[in-house]
Each structure stands twice: as structure tokens, then as C-alpha cells.
Design a protein around this motif. Structure first.
Motif, PDB file in Angstrom:
ATOM      1  N   GLU A   1       0.825  -1.209   0.000  1.00  0.00           N
ATOM      2  CA  GLU A   1       0.000   0.000   0.000  1.00  0.00           C
ATOM      3  C   GLU A   1       0.861   1.262   0.000  1.00  0.00           C
ATOM      4  N   PRO A   2       1.860   1.388   0.893  1.00  0.00           N
ATOM      5  CA  PRO A   2       2.739   2.559   0.752  1.00  0.00           C
ATOM      6  C   PRO A   2       3.535   2.556  -0.552  1.00  0.00           C
ATOM      7  N   LEU A   3       3.817   1.353  -1.104  1.00  0.00           N
ATOM      8  CA  LEU A   3       4.471   1.303  -2.417  1.00  0.00           C
ATOM      9  C   LEU A   3       3.619   2.010  -3.457  1.00  0.00           C
ATOM     10  N   ALA A   4       2.310   1.800  -3.434  1.00  0.00           N
ATOM     11  CA  ALA A   4       1.429   2.469  -4.397  1.00  0.00           C
ATOM     12  C   ALA A   4       1.549   3.985  -4.283  1.00  0.00           C
ATOM     13  N   ASP A   5       1.599   4.501  -3.056  1.00  0.00           N
ATOM     14  CA  ASP A   5       1.720   5.946  -2.859  1.00  0.00           C
ATOM     15  C   ASP A   5       3.076   6.450  -3.349  1.00  0.00           C
ATOM     16  N   ALA A   6       4.144   5.666  -3.080  1.00  0.00           N
ATOM     17  CA  ALA A   6       5.482   6.082  -3.511  1.00  0.00           C
ATOM     18  C   ALA A   6       5.604   6.080  -5.025  1.00  0.00           C
ATOM     19  N   LEU A   7       5.033   5.079  -5.693  1.00  0.00           N
ATOM     20  CA  LEU A   7       5.053   5.034  -7.156  1.00  0.00           C
ATOM     21  C   LEU A   7       4.229   6.171  -7.748  1.00  0.00           C
ATOM     22  N   ALA A   8       3.073   6.435  -7.141  1.00  0.00           N
ATOM     23  CA  ALA A   8       2.232   7.533  -7.636  1.00  0.00           C
ATOM     24  C   ALA A   8       2.976   8.856  -7.584  1.00  0.00           C
ATOM     25  N   ALA A   9       3.831   9.022  -6.570  1.00  0.00           N
ATOM     26  CA  ALA A   9       4.594  10.266  -6.445  1.00  0.00           C
ATOM     27  C   ALA A   9       5.801  10.307  -7.367  1.00  0.00           C
ATOM     28  N   GLY A  10       6.131   9.181  -8.043  1.00  0.00           N
ATOM     29  CA  GLY A  10       7.205   9.165  -9.016  1.00  0.00           C
ATOM     30  C   GLY A  10       8.568   8.802  -8.472  1.00  0.00           C
ATOM     31  N   ASN A  11       8.611   8.033  -7.404  1.00  0.00           N
ATOM     32  CA  ASN A  11       9.872   7.663  -6.776  1.00  0.00           C
ATOM     33  C   ASN A  11      10.390   6.319  -7.268  1.00  0.00           C
ATOM     34  N   ALA A  12      11.683   6.103  -7.102  1.00  0.00           N
ATOM     35  CA  ALA A  12      12.250   4.761  -7.123  1.00  0.00           C
ATOM     36  C   ALA A  12      12.112   4.213  -5.707  1.00  0.00           C
ATOM     37  N   VAL A  13      11.884   2.902  -5.583  1.00  0.00           N
ATOM     38  CA  VAL A  13      11.497   2.349  -4.280  1.00  0.00           C
ATOM     39  C   VAL A  13      12.271   1.076  -3.983  1.00  0.00           C
ATOM     40  N   CYS A  14      12.769   0.992  -2.749  1.00  0.00           N
ATOM     41  CA  CYS A  14      13.341  -0.240  -2.228  1.00  0.00           C
ATOM     42  C   CYS A  14      12.393  -0.785  -1.165  1.00  0.00           C
ATOM     43  N   LEU A  15      11.992  -2.040  -1.314  1.00  0.00           N
ATOM     44  CA  LEU A  15      11.056  -2.677  -0.391  1.00  0.00           C
ATOM     45  C   LEU A  15      11.806  -3.635   0.523  1.00  0.00           C
ATOM     46  N   LYS A  16      11.541  -3.530   1.814  1.00  0.00           N
ATOM     47  CA  LYS A  16      12.106  -4.470   2.779  1.00  0.00           C
ATOM     48  C   LYS A  16      10.950  -5.177   3.491  1.00  0.00           C
ATOM     49  N   PRO A  17      10.537  -6.373   3.008  1.00  0.00           N
ATOM     50  CA  PRO A  17       9.482  -7.122   3.696  1.00  0.00           C
ATOM     51  C   PRO A  17      10.008  -7.707   5.001  1.00  0.00           C
ATOM     52  N   SER A  18       9.079  -8.122   5.846  1.00  0.00           N
ATOM     53  CA  SER A  18       9.461  -8.656   7.151  1.00  0.00           C
ATOM     54  C   SER A  18       9.959 -10.091   7.030  1.00  0.00           C
ATOM     55  N   GLU A  19      11.064 -10.362   7.689  1.00  0.00           N
ATOM     56  CA  GLU A  19      11.587 -11.721   7.727  1.00  0.00           C
ATOM     57  C   GLU A  19      10.752 -12.634   8.619  1.00  0.00           C
ATOM     58  N   LEU A  20       9.879 -12.053   9.449  1.00  0.00           N
ATOM     59  CA  LEU A  20       9.016 -12.861  10.305  1.00  0.00           C
ATOM     60  C   LEU A  20       7.794 -13.393   9.560  1.00  0.00           C
ATOM     61  N   ALA A  21       7.602 -12.948   8.331  1.00  0.00           N
ATOM     62  CA  ALA A  21       6.590 -13.529   7.439  1.00  0.00           C
ATOM     63  C   ALA A  21       7.328 -14.034   6.202  1.00  0.00           C
ATOM     64  N   PRO A  22       8.130 -15.107   6.352  1.00  0.00           N
ATOM     65  CA  PRO A  22       9.088 -15.497   5.298  1.00  0.00           C
ATOM     66  C   PRO A  22       8.449 -15.928   3.998  1.00  0.00           C
ATOM     67  N   ARG A  23       7.302 -16.584   4.046  1.00  0.00           N
ATOM     68  CA  ARG A  23       6.680 -17.053   2.802  1.00  0.00           C
ATOM     69  C   ARG A  23       6.135 -15.882   1.995  1.00  0.00           C
ATOM     70  N   THR A  24       5.536 -14.931   2.688  1.00  0.00           N
ATOM     71  CA  THR A  24       5.041 -13.743   1.993  1.00  0.00           C
ATOM     72  C   THR A  24       6.194 -12.929   1.441  1.00  0.00           C
ATOM     73  N   SER A  25       7.249 -12.801   2.229  1.00  0.00           N
ATOM     74  CA  SER A  25       8.429 -12.064   1.781  1.00  0.00           C
ATOM     75  C   SER A  25       9.011 -12.680   0.517  1.00  0.00           C
ATOM     76  N   ALA A  26       9.178 -13.999   0.524  1.00  0.00           N
ATOM     77  CA  ALA A  26       9.768 -14.673  -0.643  1.00  0.00           C
ATOM     78  C   ALA A  26       8.875 -14.543  -1.872  1.00  0.00           C
ATOM     79  N   LEU A  27       7.564 -14.647  -1.674  1.00  0.00           N
ATOM     80  CA  LEU A  27       6.643 -14.528  -2.807  1.00  0.00           C
ATOM     81  C   LEU A  27       6.709 -13.135  -3.418  1.00  0.00           C
ATOM     82  N   ILE A  28       6.666 -12.108  -2.595  1.00  0.00           N
ATOM     83  CA  ILE A  28       6.717 -10.739  -3.113  1.00  0.00           C
ATOM     84  C   ILE A  28       8.055 -10.482  -3.802  1.00  0.00           C
ATOM     85  N   ALA A  29       9.133 -11.026  -3.232  1.00  0.00           N
ATOM     86  CA  ALA A  29      10.449 -10.850  -3.860  1.00  0.00           C
ATOM     87  C   ALA A  29      10.497 -11.479  -5.245  1.00  0.00           C
TER      88      ALA A  29
END
Length: 512
Positions: A124-152
């Protein structure tokens, strides 16, 4: 690893410097791709989040994936209006002249997400950052490893890989990322790590948005519909097994409704999750063993039975009425102090209070039952920290004034909720308390709207996002002024300051 993170930052910085992220066409394409990614892989995301948190599929759809899709759609639809020049009137002393503001991207931004809503609070904050025209680095939580790996895996397939990157890992990788000179850092999580993030960002004078948490209170009085209030409080507290930053953390109830409210919340738990919530497909799990152990320490002594069977709710609901009268009496006696009684039931010796329903823990499956406590002391361990789990203490206060004093004596929360039909009571909470958000009769509502800012105040956070507010958070509002060379009216105020110049300045002062 450090060189890899530095290379990732350099790649993002190069992409931003090239200007590729600024055109509206690029922004819209990225937002469309983000929404397409979520829609194409809904079942994969649901499965990953269920594996990490035991979250029901419908709950994931409602509280994560649907909200990401809504945010991307909303900001995309409003991009042209938000990026237009906004004219501003110029002072008479500078006329003829014009001025305006224009939103420009901040640059290379870092978004650090927590584990409790591992897709929503990253994308959700990624959507706002992209809308503003930024380059973005995402750091998902390591405590949700399956979700992190999927998004990566998914992000480079759908989004511009030169301008959007995912860095997985734990505290070490987060520290390495924070050593880079990002142009904005957006962090969601706890206060302790929030201080670390802010300190690291200060080394580069990097602005930060901190979405933290705190103990979000609920006030309930006798003017509300108690059955509706109980269901909504139970929904807000026990969604995601209580692991929601704006969940009701504790209840302050007046003596005339306190014990009945406890009973009705227990009934709502039974309605939502059945006789044994552990067997319900609609109830989640705690993220890891450490948090299970932490929550056990917040329960009354001796209330955690062997995990062979869960405690039925309905007999306890009947038993709750036995000590309701005592709770009323104690609440009337102690309401002036703004707290609740550890002796709401004469037999309740534990400051955490008496278990009305729940109190069952199965560490092997990371199950903590939806638990309602009644007669909790303000000094109990469960009142000293954000619970962040399915435990709900109910304290008795004399009236709204006592509740307001109780809330104001503590750090400002991320949210506060009021269940009262009395207009004066609602106005008092609006004017006399400070919180990130205030909900009358509705918990979590502002979390689910792209049109309302979401953020904290004081120890619960700084800055906000969602919709236009999120676009502004990831943008720099640049001021632009222009004045024609002729006529050069500034000659009237150039030095030397002779009598004519001084008269002009006095005239401008009167007109201004």
C-alpha cells in the motif's frame, strides 16, 4: 551482502536520476502492474499469508488484498489532479509576479514493512510512492518469510526492476539499508525499532514516516447499543488474532455496562468462532513462539490450561453474570481515579483480572484463544505494553471524564474508539484527547479507507499516508515564483533607503 545492498541502491539511484520515474505514463503503468500482480496472485498471497500467520482467506482478502487494489486504483485515478501546478497569490510588494507549488518526487525511498499485515503494509505505501514518481526499495518482514519470498519473486516480474527492488533479510540487512542515503524512509512497526530507524535516518538528514502503535483505548457507556458495540469491539480486537496496530487494546466501561459488555463480547466471540475457536477456519494464529510466550505472560496466573481442549465460551458467559454486581460496586467506588479494580470480583486476586472467555494457549500450533479479561488493574502487566494479540482487558471507570483522564495520563495512542450516543461525550473525546485517529462506533475504519489519512501522533508515530496524504508524504512540494524583467518594480525598494523608499515600504506595510 553490503556490496549487494549498495549495488541495489546505486541501481535505484541511477534509474531515478535518469528521469524515467517522473512521467505520469510510467507511474500509471507501475500502478496498473501492481494491481495486476495482486489480482493475478491472490490465491498465492492468501496461501503465503496463511502459512505465515494462519490468517483466514476471507480476512486476507478484506484487510489486505482488497485494500491494496483500492489504493492503487484511487491514487491512479487522481494523479493528474495531484500533479498539477497549484497557483498561489503573490504579495503586492512583488507585483507583477506569479507563484505556484508543484509536487515532485523525493527520489529513492525505502519502505520497511512489519509482519502482521505483510502484504498490505508493504504494497500500500508502495502504491503511494510510485504515484509520487519515486524509485522504491522494499524491505518485507523476515518474520513472514513465505510472503516475503513470494513478493520478492513477483515484484521484478511485474514492476520496473531498475526502479523497484526488494531486499529480503533480517535486522542485519535492515541496518545495511539504513546506512544508505535514501531520500525518504517509511517504517511500520514497533516503537523500539522506530527509534533505531529515526536515528539512522538522521545521519543522512533523511525524512522519515513512522507508523508505530500503542495501546488504543475504547470507551463504552450506557447510551450505546451494547450488542452492536460488543460485536464491533470483538471484531476489531480479534481480527488477525489481535495482531493489528489499531486494534482496540483495552476497554474503559462505565459501571452500568461493564460486566454486561464483557459477557456480550464473549458471546460475540462464540458467534464468530464457535465453541472452540481453535477449530474455526476463521481465526488466525500468533506469528511465532516468542510472541506466544510473551502473551502468556500477560494472562492471569493459572489461566492457561493444557492444550488438549479449548475452554468453552458459553458456560463462562453464564458465570460472568455472577460477579457483575460486584464489578458495578467497585467501578462506582474507583471511577474517580480513572482506573479499574483488580478486585472487580472479590475472588479475583490476579491484577490481570478474571478470564471471562478464552485463556487457552497451544504453543505447538501458536494458538492463543480470543480472551476477555474483566476487573483488570491499571498496573497489571497487560496494561504496561501494547498487547498485540487476542487479549482484551476491560476496566471500570466512573464516566467519560474519568476515561479521558486515564487516556491522557498515558502516551498518545495510534487510535481511540468511543461507543456512546451522547453528543457531549463524543465532543469531549474529540476535543480533549489526542490520538492518530478517533472512531465513534467503528474500530479499524480509517485503516480501510484510501480517502482518510492514516498515521500516529507522539509515540504512536509521525507522518501519515493513504490516498492524497500518501502521495504528499512521498512528494516534495516545490515552490516556484516568476517575475518579469519589465517593469522592474523592485527598484522602488532597492537600496539606498532614501525618503521615497521608506515611504513606499510604509505604504506596503499598511496595504499588506
Amino acid at each position: 551482502m553490503t556490496s549487494g545492498i549498495e549495488a541495489t541502491f546505486a541501481r535505484l539511484e541511477s534509474a531515478y536520476a535518469s528521469g524515467r520515474t517522473r512521467p505520469l505514463a510510467w507511474r500509471r503503468a507501475q500502478l496498473d502492474a501492481l494491481r495486476r500482480m495482486v489480482n493475478d496472485h491472490r490465491s498465492d498471497l492468501v496461501a503465503a499469508i496463511r502459512a505465515d500467520l494462519g490468517k483466514p482467506a476471507a480476512e486476507t482478502m478484506l484487510t489486505e488484498l482488497n485494500l491494496i487494489a483500492a489504493e492503487t486504483r484511487f491514487v491512479r485515478d487522481h494523479l493528474r489532479a495531484w500533479t498539477r501546478r497549484r497557483p498561489v497569490a503573490m504579495p503586492l510588494a512583488l507585483q507583477p509576479a506569479a507563484g505556484w507549488t508543484v509536487a515532485e518526487p523525493k527520489g529513492v525511498t525505502l519502505i520497511i514493512a512489519p509482519w502482521n499485515y505483510p502484504a498490505l503494509l508493504l504494497l500500500e505505501p508502495l502504491a503511494d510512492a510510485l504515484a509520487a514518481g519515486n524509485a522504491v526499495c522494499l524491505k518485507p518482514s523476515e518474520l513472514a518469510p513465505r510472503t516475503s519470498a513470494l513478493i520478492a519473486r513477483l515484484v521484478p516480474r511485474y514492476l520496473d526492476p531498475d526502479a523497484v527492488a526488494v531486499v529480503e533479510g533480517g535486522a542485519a540487512q535492515t541496518g545495511m539499508l539504513l546506512a544508505q542515503p535514501f531520500d525518504h524512509v517509511f517504517y511500520t512497526g514497533g516503537e523500539r525499532v522506530g527509534r533505531i530507524v529515526m536515528k539512522a535516518a538522521a545521519e543522512h538528514l533523511t525524512p522519515v514516516t513512522l507508523e508505530l502503535g500503542g495501546k488504543s483505548p475504547v470507551f463504552v457507556d450506557g447510551t450505546c447499543d451494547l450488542a452492536v458495540a460488543a460485536r464491533r469491539i470483538a471484531w476489531g480486537r480479534f481480527t488477525n488474532a489481535g495482531q493489528t496496530c489499531v486494534a482496540p487494546d483495552y476497554v474503559l466501561a462505565t459501571p452500568d455496562v461493564a460486566h454486561r459488555l464483557a459477557e456480550r463480547i464473549a458471546v460475540a466471540v462464540h458467534e464468530f468462532y464457535g465453541e472452540d475457536p481453535r477449530r474455526s477456519p476463521n481465526y488466525g494464529r500468533i506469528v511465532n513462539d516468542r510472541h506466544v510466550d510473551r502473551l502468556c505472560g500477560l494472562l492471569p496466573a493459572g489461566t492457561v490450561p493444557a492444550p488438549a481442549s479449548a475452554r468453552p465460551v458459553s458456560p463462562l458467559v453464564k458465570a460472568a453474570s455472577v460477579f457483575g454486581a460486584a464489578a458495578d460496586m467497585v467501578g462506582r467506588r474507583l471511577g474517580m481515579g480513572g482506573g479499574a479494580s483488580r478486585a472487580a470480583d472479590p475472588r479475583a486476586a490476579d491484577p490481570a483480572g478474571r478470564v471471562v472467555c478464552g485463556g487457552v494457549v497451544d504453543r505447538e500450533t501458536r494458538y492463543v484463544a480470543p480472551t476477555v479479561l474483566f476487573g483488570t488493574s491499571p498496573d497489571a502487566p497487560v496494561m504496561r505494553e501494547e498487547i498485540f494479540g487476542p487479549i482484551l482487558p476491560i476496566l471500570v471507570v466512573r464516566d467519560a471524564d474519568a476515561a479521558i483522564r486515564f487516556i491522557n495520563a498515558r502516551p498518545r495512542p495510534l487510535a481511540a474508539y468511543v461507543f456512546s450516543r451522547d453528543r457531549a461525550t463524543r465532543l469531549a473525546f474529540e476535543r480533549r484527547t489526542s490520538s492518530g485517529a478517533l472512531g465513534f462506533g467503528l474500530p479499524l475504519g480509517h485503516l480501510m479507507s484510501a480517502r482518510l489519512p492514516f498515521g500516529g501522533v507522539g509515540a504512536s508515530g509521525m507522518g501519515a499516508y493513504h490516498g492524497k496524504t500518501g502521495f504528499d508524504t512521498f512528494s516534495h512540494m516545490k515552490t516556484v515564483t516568476v517575475k518579469p524583467s519589465h517593469p522592474d518594480t523592485l527598484r522602488l525598494v532597492y537600496p539606498p533607503f532614501d525618503a521615497v523608499t521608506r515611504r513606499v515600504i510604509r505604504l506596503l506595510r499598511r496595504l499588506g
